[in-house]
Design a protein around this motif. Structure first.
Motif, PDB file in Angstrom:
ATOM      1  N   LEU A   1       0.815  -1.224   0.000  1.00  0.00           N
ATOM      2  CA  LEU A   1       0.000   0.000   0.000  1.00  0.00           C
ATOM      3  C   LEU A   1       0.845   1.269   0.000  1.00  0.00           C
ATOM      4  O   LEU A   1       0.283   2.366  -0.074  1.00  0.00           O
ATOM      5  CB  LEU A   1      -0.915   0.028   1.241  1.00  0.00           C
ATOM      6  N   ALA A   2       2.163   1.130   0.147  1.00  0.00           N
ATOM      7  CA  ALA A   2       2.988   2.336   0.295  1.00  0.00           C
ATOM      8  C   ALA A   2       2.896   3.205  -0.949  1.00  0.00           C
ATOM      9  O   ALA A   2       3.328   2.820  -2.027  1.00  0.00           O
ATOM     10  CB  ALA A   2       4.437   1.943   0.558  1.00  0.00           C
ATOM     11  N   SER A   3       2.313   4.348  -0.806  1.00  0.00           N
ATOM     12  CA  SER A   3       2.209   5.377  -1.858  1.00  0.00           C
ATOM     13  C   SER A   3       1.328   6.481  -1.318  1.00  0.00           C
ATOM     14  O   SER A   3       0.299   6.197  -0.706  1.00  0.00           O
ATOM     15  CB  SER A   3       1.545   4.806  -3.119  1.00  0.00           C
ATOM     16  N   PRO A   4       1.715   7.740  -1.536  1.00  0.00           N
ATOM     17  CA  PRO A   4       0.748   8.782  -1.194  1.00  0.00           C
ATOM     18  C   PRO A   4      -0.499   8.578  -2.041  1.00  0.00           C
ATOM     19  O   PRO A   4      -0.416   8.092  -3.172  1.00  0.00           O
ATOM     20  CB  PRO A   4       1.472  10.077  -1.558  1.00  0.00           C
TER      21      PRO A   4
ATOM     22  N   PRO B   1       6.189  14.885  -7.269  1.00  0.00           N
ATOM     23  CA  PRO B   1       5.799  13.881  -8.275  1.00  0.00           C
ATOM     24  C   PRO B   1       6.897  12.854  -8.546  1.00  0.00           C
ATOM     25  O   PRO B   1       6.603  11.676  -8.774  1.00  0.00           O
ATOM     26  CB  PRO B   1       5.531  14.711  -9.532  1.00  0.00           C
ATOM     27  N   ILE B   2       8.151  13.290  -8.486  1.00  0.00           N
ATOM     28  CA  ILE B   2       9.238  12.342  -8.783  1.00  0.00           C
ATOM     29  C   ILE B   2       9.293  11.261  -7.706  1.00  0.00           C
ATOM     30  O   ILE B   2       9.432  10.071  -8.000  1.00  0.00           O
ATOM     31  CB  ILE B   2      10.590  13.081  -8.901  1.00  0.00           C
ATOM     32  N   LYS B   3       9.112  11.680  -6.451  1.00  0.00           N
ATOM     33  CA  LYS B   3       9.095  10.695  -5.357  1.00  0.00           C
ATOM     34  C   LYS B   3       7.896   9.746  -5.512  1.00  0.00           C
ATOM     35  O   LYS B   3       8.002   8.545  -5.253  1.00  0.00           O
ATOM     36  CB  LYS B   3       9.041  11.431  -4.011  1.00  0.00           C
ATOM     37  N   THR B   4       6.762  10.298  -5.939  1.00  0.00           N
ATOM     38  CA  THR B   4       5.583   9.447  -6.153  1.00  0.00           C
ATOM     39  C   THR B   4       5.882   8.391  -7.222  1.00  0.00           C
ATOM     40  O   THR B   4       5.523   7.214  -7.068  1.00  0.00           O
ATOM     41  CB  THR B   4       4.381  10.317  -6.582  1.00  0.00           C
ATOM     42  N   ILE B   5       6.569   8.817  -8.286  1.00  0.00           N
ATOM     43  CA  ILE B   5       6.910   7.870  -9.356  1.00  0.00           C
ATOM     44  C   ILE B   5       7.879   6.810  -8.830  1.00  0.00           C
ATOM     45  O   ILE B   5       7.692   5.609  -9.058  1.00  0.00           O
ATOM     46  CB  ILE B   5       7.520   8.619 -10.561  1.00  0.00           C
TER      47      ILE B   5
ATOM     48  N   THR C   1       8.321   5.795  -5.776  1.00  0.00           N
ATOM     49  CA  THR C   1       7.643   4.910  -4.821  1.00  0.00           C
ATOM     50  C   THR C   1       6.827   3.858  -5.560  1.00  0.00           C
ATOM     51  O   THR C   1       6.869   2.669  -5.224  1.00  0.00           O
ATOM     52  CB  THR C   1       6.752   5.743  -3.883  1.00  0.00           C
ATOM     53  N   ASN C   2       6.099   4.282  -6.579  1.00  0.00           N
ATOM     54  CA  ASN C   2       5.219   3.338  -7.266  1.00  0.00           C
ATOM     55  C   ASN C   2       5.952   2.421  -8.245  1.00  0.00           C
ATOM     56  O   ASN C   2       5.481   1.320  -8.517  1.00  0.00           O
ATOM     57  CB  ASN C   2       4.075   4.087  -7.960  1.00  0.00           C
TER      58      ASN C   2
ATOM     59  N   GLU D   1      -0.047   6.939 -13.782  1.00  0.00           N
ATOM     60  CA  GLU D   1       0.864   6.116 -14.582  1.00  0.00           C
ATOM     61  C   GLU D   1       1.741   5.267 -13.669  1.00  0.00           C
ATOM     62  O   GLU D   1       2.114   4.151 -14.020  1.00  0.00           O
ATOM     63  CB  GLU D   1       1.717   6.988 -15.503  1.00  0.00           C
ATOM     64  N   GLY D   2       2.080   5.802 -12.482  1.00  0.00           N
ATOM     65  CA  GLY D   2       2.838   5.018 -11.510  1.00  0.00           C
ATOM     66  C   GLY D   2       2.088   3.746 -11.142  1.00  0.00           C
ATOM     67  O   GLY D   2       2.652   2.651 -11.105  1.00  0.00           O
ATOM     68  N   LYS D   3       0.794   3.880 -10.888  1.00  0.00           N
ATOM     69  CA  LYS D   3      -0.007   2.695 -10.525  1.00  0.00           C
ATOM     70  C   LYS D   3      -0.208   1.788 -11.738  1.00  0.00           C
ATOM     71  O   LYS D   3      -0.273   0.557 -11.601  1.00  0.00           O
ATOM     72  CB  LYS D   3      -1.374   3.128  -9.979  1.00  0.00           C
TER      73      LYS D   3
END
Ligand code: NAD
Ligand code: UDP
Ligand code: UDP
Length: 342
Positions: free
Chosen positions: A98-101, A111-115, A117-118, A172-174
């Motif tokens: 589940l780790a993701s904002p 956004p880069i950290k979100t990418i 992480t996913n 797109e990360g998901k």
């Protein structure tokens, strides 16, 4: 004590909620990434009370230790302060990833950290699942359908996502997280489960979460203007967190390896939703219209035929869920106004 909500405490002398006794052969060691967050902490409660051993891994970006603090020190519980972007070598039977904002302002903040992480984070957890021969469940999202041209959305729909818009880091990360899950399933025979989660709400959402339910409730409770983005004709369908947790556990332990929508099909426009919350709280707030969000999905409702096929269905009505959540935020406001620990 307050943090427990409606969790039943164990015996008089036990400081922990009651956990079921499981025979060793039935007891699993389960990793929940993002387990200190809103959904993750409710899932942890369920798995702990079912008698499993639970390892929570979280970097506390949007999660908080207090969401799981009622388990600290329990012999079946472990809390790791770790970023999923870094590899992790532990032994587990199942991984709920589940780790993701999850809230738009949080995932757009970096956004880069979100990418990372996913993508990298999901790759690491799939590598872990492969090494330990464990089962992996991805917390995916209805955002993979983007601003959908099909309504309601079923799992066959490929989606309509702007790959360079402000939501792309998350959407797109998901999507690539799903792609990686099925690549590991096909090439490395990892057992994967993919839950496409629709808007979920409930206690333990962060006060500054920024999603619509907590915003509207907090605004109503404080007699502040309720901020509807745009005209408010866009729709969402809201599920209560306990229904989601039931669905996640059922899906993990099912034999369905293709994606499954988990959501409550009761659909409302955001403007209707503002009125519903205003009336439930009984406040004097005005409903105001502010700038609409770029690429905001206009309609969203899950087709849950597939999830119902595994015996799941939402049980908590939106109104019941909202009342419980309003009560939670009322207490949070009371506590913070008394300047107790945050
Ligand atoms: P949340 O923000 O409360 O929880 C996310 C948790 O992940 C937090 O505890 C956060 O600290 C942790 N985290 C973030 N980045 C991390 C990293 N790099 N390493 C380790 N931990 C990290 O959000 P939530 O609503 O509980 O969402 C949980 C999951 O469910 C997310 O994957 C989200 O995409 C998915 N989801 C939620 C909803 C919803 O409506 N709540 C809808 C669709 C999908
Ligand atoms: N990984 C991890 N924990 C493990 C096994 C792997 O974090 O227990 C990470 C590892 O760092 C790697 C990723 O998962 O970057 C993918 O692992 P895989 O074995 O598929 O790839 P490889 O290591 O062969 O590149
Ligand atoms: N929204 C709103 N006011 C707010 C927060 C959100 O009108 O203060 C709208 C937002 O534009 C979207 C819907 O409510 O149409 C749901 O937003 P949220 O951020 O909760 O989740 P999303 O489904 O967009 O990820």
């Amino acid at each position: 004590e307050k943090r427990l909500g409606n969790l039943e405490k164990g015996s008089e002398d036990s400081k922990y909620p009651k956990v079921k006794f499981l025979m060793e052969k039935d007891r699993k060691r389960i990793l929940v990434t993002g387990g200190a967050g809103f959904v993750g902490s409710h899932l942890v409660d369920r798995l702990m009370m079912d008698g499993h051993e639970v390892v929570v891994m979280d970097n506390f970006f949007t999660g908080r230790k207090r969401n799981v603090e009622h388990w600290l020190g329990h012999e079946n519980f472990e809390l790791l302060n770790h970023d999923v972007v870094e590899p992790l070598y532990i032994e587990v039977d199942q991984i709920y990833h589940l780790a993701s904002p999850a809230s738009p302002p949080h995932y757009m903040y970096n956004p880069i950290k979100t990418i990372k992480t996913n993508t990298i984070g999901t790759l690491n957890m799939l590598g872990l699942a492969k090494r330990v021969n464990g089962r992996f469940l991805l917390a995916s999202t209805s955002e993979v359908y983007g601003d959908p041209e099909v309504h309601p959305q079923n799992e066959e729909y490929w989606g309509h996502v702007n790959p360079i818009g402000p939501r792309a880091c998350y959407d797109e990360g998901k999507r690539v997280a799903e792609t990686m899950s099925y690549a590991y399933a096909k090439q490395e025979h990892v057992q994967v489960r993919v839950a496409r989660i629709f808007n979920t709400f409930g206690p333990r959402m962060h006060m500054s979460d920024g999603r619509v339910v907590s915003n509207f409730i907090l605004q109503s409770l404080q007699d502040q203007p309720i901020t509807v983005f745009g005209a408010g004709k866009q729709t969402r369908s809201f599920q209560y967190v306990s229904d989601l947790v039931n669905g996640l556990v059922m899906l993990m332990n099912s034999n369905i390896s293709t994606p499954v929508n988990l959501g409550n099909p009761e659909e409302h426009s955001i403007l209707e939703f503002a009125t519903i919350i205003k009336n439930l709280v009984g406040c004097k707030s005005d409903i105001v219209h502010v700038k609409e969000q770029e690429d905001d999905p206009q309609r969203r409702r899950p087709d849950i035929t597939k999830a119902m096929g595994m015996g799941w269905q939402p049980k908590v009505s939106m109104i019941e869920g909202l009342n419980r959540t309003i009560e939670y935020f009322r207490q949070e406001l009371f506590q913070s106004s008394h300047n107790q620990k945050m």
